[in-house]
Write an enzyme that holds these catalytic residues in place. Sequence first.
Site, short mmCIF file in Angstrom:
data_model
loop_
_atom_site.label_atom_id
_atom_site.label_comp_id
_atom_site.label_asym_id
_atom_site.label_seq_id
_atom_site.Cartn_x
_atom_site.Cartn_y
_atom_site.Cartn_z
N LEU A 104 8.32 47.94 17.46
CA LEU A 104 8.63 49.20 16.78
C LEU A 104 9.67 50.02 17.56
O LEU A 104 10.65 50.47 17.00
CB LEU A 104 7.34 50.01 16.61
CG LEU A 104 7.44 51.36 15.90
CD1 LEU A 104 7.89 51.18 14.44
CD2 LEU A 104 6.10 52.09 15.96
N ALA A 156 14.72 55.36 19.95
CA ALA A 156 13.70 55.67 18.95
C ALA A 156 12.36 55.17 19.45
O ALA A 156 11.89 54.11 19.06
CB ALA A 156 14.05 55.04 17.60
N GLY A 157 11.77 55.95 20.35
CA GLY A 157 10.44 55.62 20.86
C GLY A 157 9.41 56.49 20.17
O GLY A 157 8.81 56.12 19.17
N ILE A 193 8.84 46.15 24.31
CA ILE A 193 7.99 45.34 23.43
C ILE A 193 7.06 44.46 24.26
O ILE A 193 7.50 43.56 24.98
CB ILE A 193 8.85 44.47 22.48
CG1 ILE A 193 9.85 45.35 21.73
CG2 ILE A 193 7.94 43.71 21.52
CD1 ILE A 193 9.23 46.52 20.97
N GLU A 253 1.77 53.66 22.71
CA GLU A 253 1.13 54.03 21.44
C GLU A 253 1.06 55.55 21.28
O GLU A 253 0.10 56.11 20.76
CB GLU A 253 -0.26 53.40 21.32
CG GLU A 253 -0.19 51.90 21.14
CD GLU A 253 -1.50 51.30 20.67
OE1 GLU A 253 -2.18 51.92 19.83
OE2 GLU A 253 -1.83 50.20 21.14
#
Length: 389
Positions: A135, A140-141, A167, A372
């Site tokens: 993702l 873009a975290g 990743i 997360e």
Amino acid sequence: MRDASWLSWPFFDDAHRKLAHDLDAWCEKNLAHVDHHDADAACKQLVRALGAAGWLRYAVPAGPNGAWGGQLPQVDSRSVCILRETLARFEGLADFAFAMQGLGSGAISLMGSDELRLRYLPRVARGEAIAAFALSEPDAGSDVAAMSCQARLEGDHYVLDGEKTWISNAGIADFYCVFARTGEAPGARGISAFVVDAGTPGFTVAERFDLIAPHPLGRLRFDNCHIPVGQRLGDSGQGFKLAMMTLDIFRASVAAAALGFARRALDEGLNRARSRPMFGQTLADLQLTQAALGEMDTAIDASALLTYRAAWQRDVQGTRTTREAAMAKMTATESAQTVIDRALQMFGGLGVVSGVAVEKLYREIRALRIYEGATEVQKLIIARELLKT
């Protein structure tokens, strides 16, 4: 098994208590001597071992007539949390190996076609295929909607171009659930998700990262990478929703992993305090030590209550737990950092010697406050959910 009075809480049933007891016994026997010198090899071996023992079946749903390989009809958050807490208490890499099987295949469980579910999920449950969740990007975290990796539709294929970074399982995964911009609408509404097999032409692992607590992590590169339309997960434009749904399922389990680390640290601190001579008595006899231990134990219980409240609410009430999971993740990871730091302090100089349990825990916990959704993001999630009411 360490004091497990928390299992008597009304969040759990007898199946959960049996799972915790059986897993604890398995960990005692199988996780005593994990070799950390080659994290890739260790993770592969742990995935195989967890699959052979049946623990990975809790990471995926059973599906029709058990065809998808899972233990239960749906992924049970309380079971996943018990698994992660127990594994983390014994061995951080084992927790990582289990967690990534669930997170990496979660999007397939939620929105994969029947064909994709049958192709991937049983192998995940048996430990025969390693999963990854792709993702994050260099820019873009936390702000997922800012992703730039693109997938353009050409006939019966999508063509992926761009990068993913940070990743987990990069380089050892057999497949990756990849999120890319397909442009149906601006921002988050123009993202779709795809399953990309390792070895697909145009897909490379561009870089590997060395971490303070080693596990497989890297940067992915897609260059004119052709993916069949049938590898898309859900409808086009549903990728952001799918990513958030997947993270919602497993976010509370990050809190559970932090719990496992914190409980191990408290055990180590207690043993050290009771045995370490200090000013003609033991470290445990000093009131400052007793005050620290009291705060540590209370922080762990508070974190556990939030964690298993979130898991219970999802399992039993069937409601969204975005706010509750964020509270659990934020509290458990931040509290665990403090608990581990205090336990290490009780060891004195020995606490910073490489390989000592509290030193390993000190390195293990740091990443949980970031991945997360960093703590700062959890605060925003909680506030936004609160403002909706």
